[in-house]
Design a protein around this motif. Structure first.
Motif, PDB file in Angstrom:
ATOM      1  N   VAL A  24       0.830  -1.205   0.000  1.00 33.23           N
ATOM      2  CA  VAL A  24       0.000   0.000   0.000  1.00 33.23           C
ATOM      3  C   VAL A  24       0.867   1.259   0.000  1.00 33.23           C
ATOM      4  N   ARG A  25       1.790   1.325   0.931  1.00 32.07           N
ATOM      5  CA  ARG A  25       2.570   2.551   1.122  1.00 32.07           C
ATOM      6  C   ARG A  25       3.528   2.862  -0.018  1.00 32.07           C
ATOM      7  N   THR A  26       3.930   1.845  -0.783  1.00 32.02           N
ATOM      8  CA  THR A  26       4.905   2.082  -1.855  1.00 32.02           C
ATOM      9  C   THR A  26       4.308   1.983  -3.253  1.00 32.02           C
ATOM     10  N   SER A  27       3.001   1.824  -3.359  1.00 31.09           N
ATOM     11  CA  SER A  27       2.358   1.665  -4.659  1.00 31.09           C
ATOM     12  C   SER A  27       2.665   2.838  -5.595  1.00 31.09           C
ATOM     13  N   ALA A  28       3.074   2.501  -6.811  1.00 30.84           N
ATOM     14  CA  ALA A  28       3.358   3.524  -7.823  1.00 30.84           C
ATOM     15  C   ALA A  28       2.094   4.286  -8.218  1.00 30.84           C
ATOM     16  N   ALA A  29       0.923   3.721  -7.937  1.00 29.86           N
ATOM     17  CA  ALA A  29      -0.339   4.409  -8.254  1.00 29.86           C
ATOM     18  C   ALA A  29      -0.566   5.621  -7.348  1.00 29.86           C
ATOM     19  N   TYR A  30       0.154   5.675  -6.247  1.00 25.74           N
ATOM     20  CA  TYR A  30      -0.037   6.757  -5.276  1.00 25.74           C
ATOM     21  C   TYR A  30       1.221   7.610  -5.173  1.00 25.74           C
ATOM     22  N   THR A  31       1.625   8.169  -6.293  1.00 21.59           N
ATOM     23  CA  THR A  31       2.776   9.063  -6.305  1.00 21.59           C
ATOM     24  C   THR A  31       2.290  10.510  -6.257  1.00 21.59           C
ATOM     25  N   GLU A  33       0.858  13.952  -5.385  1.00 15.44           N
ATOM     26  CA  GLU A  33      -0.162  14.417  -4.438  1.00 15.44           C
ATOM     27  C   GLU A  33      -0.934  13.272  -3.792  1.00 15.44           C
ATOM     28  N   TYR A  34      -1.003  12.125  -4.458  1.00 22.32           N
ATOM     29  CA  TYR A  34      -1.767  10.999  -3.933  1.00 22.32           C
ATOM     30  C   TYR A  34      -1.059  10.259  -2.784  1.00 22.32           C
ATOM     31  N   ARG A  35       0.252  10.434  -2.641  1.00 18.94           N
ATOM     32  CA  ARG A  35       1.020   9.699  -1.630  1.00 18.94           C
ATOM     33  C   ARG A  35       0.454   9.909  -0.224  1.00 18.94           C
ATOM     34  N   VAL A  36      -0.040  11.122   0.072  1.00 23.62           N
ATOM     35  CA  VAL A  36      -0.554  11.423   1.411  1.00 23.62           C
ATOM     36  C   VAL A  36      -1.677  10.460   1.823  1.00 23.62           C
ATOM     37  N   MET A  37      -2.396   9.945   0.840  1.00 15.90           N
ATOM     38  CA  MET A  37      -3.527   9.074   1.142  1.00 15.90           C
ATOM     39  C   MET A  37      -3.085   7.720   1.699  1.00 15.90           C
ATOM     40  N   PRO A 122      -8.893   8.150  -8.073  1.00 18.19           N
ATOM     41  CA  PRO A 122      -9.336   8.567  -9.417  1.00 18.19           C
ATOM     42  C   PRO A 122      -8.697   7.791 -10.577  1.00 18.19           C
ATOM     43  N   PRO A 123      -7.375   7.550 -10.600  1.00 17.87           N
ATOM     44  CA  PRO A 123      -6.823   6.805 -11.728  1.00 17.87           C
ATOM     45  C   PRO A 123      -7.286   5.343 -11.801  1.00 17.87           C
ATOM     46  N   SER A 124      -7.864   4.820 -10.739  1.00 15.64           N
ATOM     47  CA  SER A 124      -8.298   3.419 -10.716  1.00 15.64           C
ATOM     48  C   SER A 124      -9.772   3.231 -11.041  1.00 15.64           C
ATOM     49  N   ALA A 125     -10.508   4.304 -11.218  1.00 17.22           N
ATOM     50  CA  ALA A 125     -11.954   4.193 -11.455  1.00 17.22           C
ATOM     51  C   ALA A 125     -12.267   3.356 -12.690  1.00 17.22           C
ATOM     52  N   GLY A 126     -11.471   3.470 -13.740  1.00 17.45           N
ATOM     53  CA  GLY A 126     -11.703   2.684 -14.952  1.00 17.45           C
ATOM     54  C   GLY A 126     -11.598   1.194 -14.695  1.00 17.45           C
ATOM     55  N   PHE A 127     -10.711   0.796 -13.786  1.00 18.66           N
ATOM     56  CA  PHE A 127     -10.600  -0.614 -13.411  1.00 18.66           C
ATOM     57  C   PHE A 127     -11.921  -1.100 -12.825  1.00 18.66           C
ATOM     58  N   TYR A 128     -12.474  -0.343 -11.879  1.00 21.66           N
ATOM     59  CA  TYR A 128     -13.732  -0.749 -11.253  1.00 21.66           C
ATOM     60  C   TYR A 128     -14.856  -0.797 -12.281  1.00 21.66           C
ATOM     61  N   ARG A 129     -14.914   0.200 -13.160  1.00 18.65           N
ATOM     62  CA  ARG A 129     -15.944   0.190 -14.210  1.00 18.65           C
ATOM     63  C   ARG A 129     -15.799  -1.049 -15.082  1.00 18.65           C
ATOM     64  N   GLY A 130     -14.569  -1.428 -15.403  1.00 22.86           N
ATOM     65  CA  GLY A 130     -14.324  -2.617 -16.204  1.00 22.86           C
ATOM     66  C   GLY A 130     -14.745  -3.899 -15.502  1.00 22.86           C
ATOM     67  N   TRP A 147      -8.701  15.946  -3.350  1.00 22.81           N
ATOM     68  CA  TRP A 147      -9.258  15.719  -4.673  1.00 22.81           C
ATOM     69  C   TRP A 147     -10.560  14.937  -4.543  1.00 22.81           C
ATOM     70  N   SER A 148     -11.410  15.053  -5.545  1.00 15.26           N
ATOM     71  CA  SER A 148     -12.676  14.311  -5.582  1.00 15.26           C
ATOM     72  C   SER A 148     -12.395  12.862  -5.971  1.00 15.26           C
ATOM     73  N   ARG A 149     -13.254  11.958  -5.459  1.00 13.35           N
ATOM     74  CA  ARG A 149     -13.102  10.535  -5.761  1.00 13.35           C
ATOM     75  C   ARG A 149     -14.430   9.949  -6.219  1.00 13.35           C
ATOM     76  N   PRO A 150     -14.415   9.117  -7.262  1.00 15.88           N
ATOM     77  CA  PRO A 150     -15.642   8.473  -7.726  1.00 15.88           C
ATOM     78  C   PRO A 150     -16.145   7.452  -6.704  1.00 15.88           C
ATOM     79  N   HIS A 151     -17.443   7.453  -6.481  1.00 15.05           N
ATOM     80  CA  HIS A 151     -18.114   6.434  -5.654  1.00 15.05           C
ATOM     81  C   HIS A 151     -18.871   5.546  -6.636  1.00 15.05           C
ATOM     82  N   LEU A 152     -18.529   4.273  -6.627  1.00 15.10           N
ATOM     83  CA  LEU A 152     -19.104   3.316  -7.558  1.00 15.10           C
ATOM     84  C   LEU A 152     -19.782   2.190  -6.793  1.00 15.10           C
TER      85      LEU A 152
END
Length: 157
Positions: A24-31, A33-37, A122-130, A147-152
């Motif tokens: 979780v803490r080192t995921s490249a998806a959270y670089t 501004e997203y790292r704080v999350m 936000p960058p992962s929303a397409g995965f969930y939609r898929g 930042w805003s986040r999609p609720h699916l």
């Protein structure tokens, strides 16, 4: 996409919690501004005792990813929420995330749930939609999340 890798999905163990936290803490998806999350997120024995936590292992036992379910989560009775959904950086694009979601859907249905919620990075929303989730709302920024986040949601069955 179907994984060409032999993947086993099983309950997480206490021995794996350190590796889950690191993923979780080192995921490249959270670089950036997203790292704080994710910077202070911890998956520990108490967390996996309270939340369904499923891990994907490769043929040599390597940890490829994991998914967790909160019940209750968002929604009402009979609904749960995908809390964590991570695939190791070097294992992405092989269908492992989809396998984890498919397994989670089976587990949730066995628990009697009829709907899953996901508040997506936000960058992962397409995965969930898929995976069949549909957008129902937007969670506005609050606290350290600027930042805003999609609720699916995904209706089971």
């Amino acid at each position: 996409m179907t994984s060409t890798l032999r993947v086993e999905i099983a309950p997480a163990t206490v021995e794996e919690t350190g590796a889950l936290t690191t993923m979780v803490r080192t995921s490249a998806a959270y670089t950036g501004e997203y790292r704080v999350m994710v910077a202070n997120q911890t998956i520990d024995a108490a967390y996996i005792a309270q939340h369904l936590t499923r891990v994907a292992h490769g043929p040599d036992g390597e940890l490829l990813g994991f998914v967790t379910l909160q019940v209750p989560g968002r929604g009402g009775p009979g609904e749960g929420e995908v809390d964590f959904m991570f695939v190791a950086d070097d294992a992405q694009g092989r269908g492992i995330g989809r396998l984890l979601i498919e397994d989670l859907v089976e587990q949730a249905a066995a628990l009697g749930l009829h709907r899953l919620h996901a508040v997506s990075h936000p960058p992962s929303a397409g995965f969930y939609r898929g995976c069949g989730f549909r957008d129902v709302a937007v969670i506005e920024p609050y606290g350290r999340i600027g930042w805003s986040r999609p609720h699916l949601v995904l209706t089971l069955g």
